[in-house]
Scaffold this motif. Structure first.
Motif, mmCIF file in Angstrom:
data_model
loop_
_atom_site.group_PDB
_atom_site.id
_atom_site.type_symbol
_atom_site.label_atom_id
_atom_site.label_comp_id
_atom_site.label_asym_id
_atom_site.label_seq_id
_atom_site.Cartn_x
_atom_site.Cartn_y
_atom_site.Cartn_z
ATOM 1 N N MET A 1 0.846 -1.170 0.000
ATOM 2 C CA MET A 1 0.000 0.000 0.000
ATOM 3 C C MET A 1 0.899 1.243 0.000
ATOM 4 N N GLU A 2 0.727 2.106 -0.982
ATOM 5 C CA GLU A 2 1.561 3.299 -1.111
ATOM 6 C C GLU A 2 1.069 4.452 -0.249
ATOM 7 N N LYS A 3 -0.257 4.588 -0.089
ATOM 8 C CA LYS A 3 -0.839 5.691 0.675
ATOM 9 C C LYS A 3 -2.048 5.181 1.438
ATOM 10 N N ARG A 4 -2.291 5.810 2.573
ATOM 11 C CA ARG A 4 -3.452 5.429 3.393
ATOM 12 C C ARG A 4 -4.272 6.666 3.707
ATOM 13 N N HIS A 5 -5.582 6.585 3.532
ATOM 14 C CA HIS A 5 -6.479 7.711 3.766
ATOM 15 C C HIS A 5 -6.423 8.160 5.220
ATOM 16 N N LEU A 6 -6.366 9.471 5.441
ATOM 17 C CA LEU A 6 -6.389 10.027 6.792
ATOM 18 C C LEU A 6 -7.591 10.939 6.999
ATOM 19 N N TYR A 79 2.630 13.454 4.495
ATOM 20 C CA TYR A 79 1.282 13.746 4.002
ATOM 21 C C TYR A 79 1.262 14.015 2.501
ATOM 22 N N ARG A 101 -3.700 11.943 2.613
ATOM 23 C CA ARG A 101 -3.303 10.546 2.728
ATOM 24 C C ARG A 101 -1.893 10.497 3.321
ATOM 25 N N ILE A 102 -1.619 9.446 4.058
ATOM 26 C CA ILE A 102 -0.284 9.239 4.614
ATOM 27 C C ILE A 102 0.482 8.368 3.623
ATOM 28 N N LYS A 103 1.690 8.836 3.288
ATOM 29 C CA LYS A 103 2.543 8.087 2.355
ATOM 30 C C LYS A 103 3.236 6.932 3.074
ATOM 31 N N ALA A 104 3.422 5.856 2.344
ATOM 32 C CA ALA A 104 4.158 4.716 2.883
ATOM 33 C C ALA A 104 5.628 5.075 3.051
#
Length: 106
Positions: A1-6, A79, A101-104
């Protein structure tokens, strides 16, 4: 996962800052920048949202507390902030939506 929703929200105070000047340049997917404002007299956890040199407004007060801590500690690079909604017919405070989104970790 490259980015996660915040967070997904609107830009608070859009009608009070440089939003009208920058509006024609803003597009879905435009990258935005977060800037911590520790001396903000209205909100001790204020996080401003910028497009280039235009201050568009702020992360809403009810959503900025944790993000402001990470920015203070120098973790702003985690971010990815982008415009995800443009509604010119809406009230100015609801015209621009954004997603964080938070970057991996690399």
């Amino acid at each position: 996962m490259e980015k996660r929703h915040l967070l997904t929200s609107h830009i608070a105070g859009f009608s009070y800052w440089d939003g009208a000047e920058a509006f024609s340049e803003l597009k879905i997917g435009t990258t935005l920048k977060l800037v911590r404002e520790p001396d903000n007299k209205f909100d001790p956890y204020a996080v401003a949202i910028y497009y280039e040199d235009y201050k568009l407004g702020f992360i809403p007060r009810d959503s900025n507390h944790e993000i402001s801590k990470y920015l203070e500690m120098g973790y702003g690079g985690i971010y990815d902030v982008r415009i995800n909604r443009i509604s010119p017919e809406s009230h100015p405070e609801d015209q621009i939506g954004f997603i964080i989104r938070i970057k991996a970790r690399e």
